[in-house]
Scaffold this motif. Sequence first.
Motif, mmCIF file in Angstrom:
data_model
loop_
_atom_site.group_PDB
_atom_site.id
_atom_site.type_symbol
_atom_site.label_atom_id
_atom_site.label_comp_id
_atom_site.label_asym_id
_atom_site.label_seq_id
_atom_site.Cartn_x
_atom_site.Cartn_y
_atom_site.Cartn_z
ATOM 1 N N ALA A 74 0.865 -1.175 0.000
ATOM 2 C CA ALA A 74 0.044 -0.018 -0.109
ATOM 3 C C ALA A 74 0.761 1.445 -0.016
ATOM 4 C CB ALA A 74 -0.969 -0.079 1.256
ATOM 5 N N LEU A 75 2.039 1.159 0.702
ATOM 6 C CA LEU A 75 3.017 2.412 0.795
ATOM 7 C C LEU A 75 3.533 2.518 -0.620
ATOM 8 C CD1 LEU A 75 4.514 4.702 2.272
ATOM 9 C CD2 LEU A 75 6.104 3.113 3.018
ATOM 10 N N ALA A 76 3.862 1.428 -1.374
ATOM 11 C CA ALA A 76 4.400 1.569 -2.779
ATOM 12 C C ALA A 76 3.509 2.000 -3.594
ATOM 13 C CB ALA A 76 4.978 0.063 -3.115
ATOM 14 N N ARG A 77 2.149 1.748 -3.612
ATOM 15 C CA ARG A 77 1.035 2.450 -4.416
ATOM 16 C C ARG A 77 1.195 3.915 -4.610
ATOM 17 N NH1 ARG A 77 -1.714 -2.513 -3.468
ATOM 18 N NH2 ARG A 77 -2.802 -1.430 -1.592
ATOM 19 N N VAL A 78 1.278 4.346 -2.955
ATOM 20 C CA VAL A 78 0.987 5.812 -2.878
ATOM 21 C C VAL A 78 2.670 6.573 -3.177
ATOM 22 C CG1 VAL A 78 -0.878 5.899 -1.133
ATOM 23 C CG2 VAL A 78 1.547 5.910 -0.480
ATOM 24 N N GLY A 79 3.630 5.815 -3.883
ATOM 25 C CA GLY A 79 4.609 6.642 -4.078
ATOM 26 C C GLY A 79 5.939 6.280 -3.163
ATOM 27 N N GLY A 80 5.708 5.241 -2.163
ATOM 28 C CA GLY A 80 6.787 4.892 -1.359
ATOM 29 C C GLY A 80 6.995 5.787 -0.047
ATOM 30 N N VAL A 81 6.234 6.847 -0.136
ATOM 31 C CA VAL A 81 6.521 7.683 1.192
ATOM 32 C C VAL A 81 5.324 8.219 1.814
ATOM 33 C CG1 VAL A 81 6.870 9.716 -0.373
ATOM 34 C CG2 VAL A 81 7.930 9.766 1.845
ATOM 35 N N ALA A 82 5.412 8.328 3.251
ATOM 36 C CA ALA A 82 4.054 8.934 3.847
ATOM 37 C C ALA A 82 4.505 9.631 5.107
ATOM 38 C CB ALA A 82 3.153 7.648 4.072
ATOM 39 N N ALA A 83 3.802 10.221 5.937
ATOM 40 C CA ALA A 83 4.114 10.850 7.129
ATOM 41 C C ALA A 83 2.968 10.942 8.182
ATOM 42 C CB ALA A 83 4.977 12.108 6.841
ATOM 43 N N LEU A 84 3.258 10.883 9.296
ATOM 44 C CA LEU A 84 2.522 11.197 10.326
ATOM 45 C C LEU A 84 2.874 12.582 10.497
ATOM 46 C CD1 LEU A 84 0.203 10.360 12.661
ATOM 47 C CD2 LEU A 84 2.115 9.727 13.939
ATOM 48 N N LEU A 85 1.895 13.606 11.052
ATOM 49 C CA LEU A 85 2.192 15.042 11.112
ATOM 50 C C LEU A 85 1.994 15.336 12.447
ATOM 51 C CD1 LEU A 85 0.600 16.258 7.821
ATOM 52 C CD2 LEU A 85 2.779 15.625 8.058
ATOM 53 N N ARG A 86 2.656 16.372 12.949
ATOM 54 C CA ARG A 86 2.571 17.224 14.299
ATOM 55 C C ARG A 86 0.942 17.762 14.195
ATOM 56 N NH1 ARG A 86 7.833 17.178 15.526
ATOM 57 N NH2 ARG A 86 9.132 17.646 13.956
ATOM 58 N N TYR A 87 0.617 18.209 13.193
ATOM 59 C CA TYR A 87 -0.967 18.917 13.120
ATOM 60 C C TYR A 87 -1.276 18.826 11.391
ATOM 61 C CZ TYR A 87 2.654 22.136 11.160
ATOM 62 O OH TYR A 87 3.549 22.929 10.460
ATOM 63 N N PRO A 88 -2.517 18.850 11.111
ATOM 64 C CA PRO A 88 -3.197 18.579 10.023
ATOM 65 C C PRO A 88 -2.685 19.887 9.233
ATOM 66 C CG PRO A 88 -4.833 18.625 11.562
ATOM 67 C CD PRO A 88 -3.610 18.808 11.991
ATOM 68 N N LEU A 89 -2.350 19.664 7.696
ATOM 69 C CA LEU A 89 -1.771 20.632 6.927
ATOM 70 C C LEU A 89 -3.161 21.503 6.485
ATOM 71 C CD1 LEU A 89 0.585 19.287 4.623
ATOM 72 C CD2 LEU A 89 1.176 20.452 6.698
#
Length: 376
Positions: free
Chosen positions: A361-376
């Motif tokens: 699933a991570l590969a499908r979104v391009g191999g990178v994701a992040a948990l944030l300190r606050y929503p953008l």
Amino acid sequence: MDVSARLTELAKLRGTRETPVVSVYLNTRWGDEHQRDRVRVFLKNEIRKARKASTAEGMEADLDWIQAEGDALITQSRFPEAHGVALFACRALGLRDIIPVRVPFESAFVVADAPHLSPLAALLEKTPSALVVFVDGESARLVPLTTEGVGEEVALESEVPGHHRRGGWAQLAQSRYQRHIQDHRGRHFEAVVEALIGLTEGNGVRRILMAGEPRTIAVFQKRLPNRIAERVVGSIAGARHESAAVLVGRAAEFLAHLRGGEGADAVEAVLTEAAKGGRAVAGLEETLEAVARGAVQRLYLLGRFSQPGRLCVECGALQSGDAASCRLCGKPTEAAELGGAIVDRVIAAGGKVETVEIHQALARVGGVAALLRYPL
Ligand SMILES: [Zn+2]
């Protein structure tokens, strides 16, 4: 200074094209002489290539230092216990850093304007500090596992008198004796619990792995306060006569498996959160945006993630694509590998980085994701 503090310090360092930083990762855990030779040859070739390629000031001295330290590591006259070693050198920055760890690195040799940190960052996430606790009725051993290696073992023993079977009047003594043993054992466990609380809270231990007889472990665990019990991640077999190295080997295997499962679950949770538009992002563009705002709390990156992109020489923005001028300020950009650049920025901003080996699933979104300190 511990490895994680050194990583944060290294992430703040910036050389220049004229005074680049040399980063070297070596596997110093050899099964045989061939493997040792391979590391030696790797280092020799890389140093020769770097000498040819660079005219940078101070580079010769940096490479001489790396050669000398590398020789000492390969002959094991330095850090014979380490399984992997990272070296960083840049004369202009006054940087000469050697970091021995207990997990082998894949060999790497990078000359760039900043320290190459992703292998070290990935390692830190993979090897959280853990405590192996062996306990039986009269002794206990606490063995801390740290990124640097196996910490100092704490042995706890209390002598329990021998057990003799008698008849008649001795029966009474026997039962008192039994109670005494039970008391004694009780005190022993209590003493071990106290030591465990001290070590756990004093050293930020996130994981405790019990070792020993299952029944003994079950009784012991009931005595742990909740805040300590919730850090127990499982148990492994163990006997008093076994060496710390044997227990640690078993523990490392257990923790490695545990890590794989947990990592995958965490990535799923982040992808779900990103899809809902909450405190997470998925994909390269969104992650770059979050990185630019310093909003990344925890980055998840496929181990093989690598993506050419551009770095603005003026405003420092990282951008995908190959535009020669910055989308934000219009100034010239230079080529940059986005994976490494993202990792460096996240660490420098106090975030954590987790490398994931396989995740569809991570590969499908391009191999990178992040948990944030606050929503953008
Ligand atoms: Zn710019």
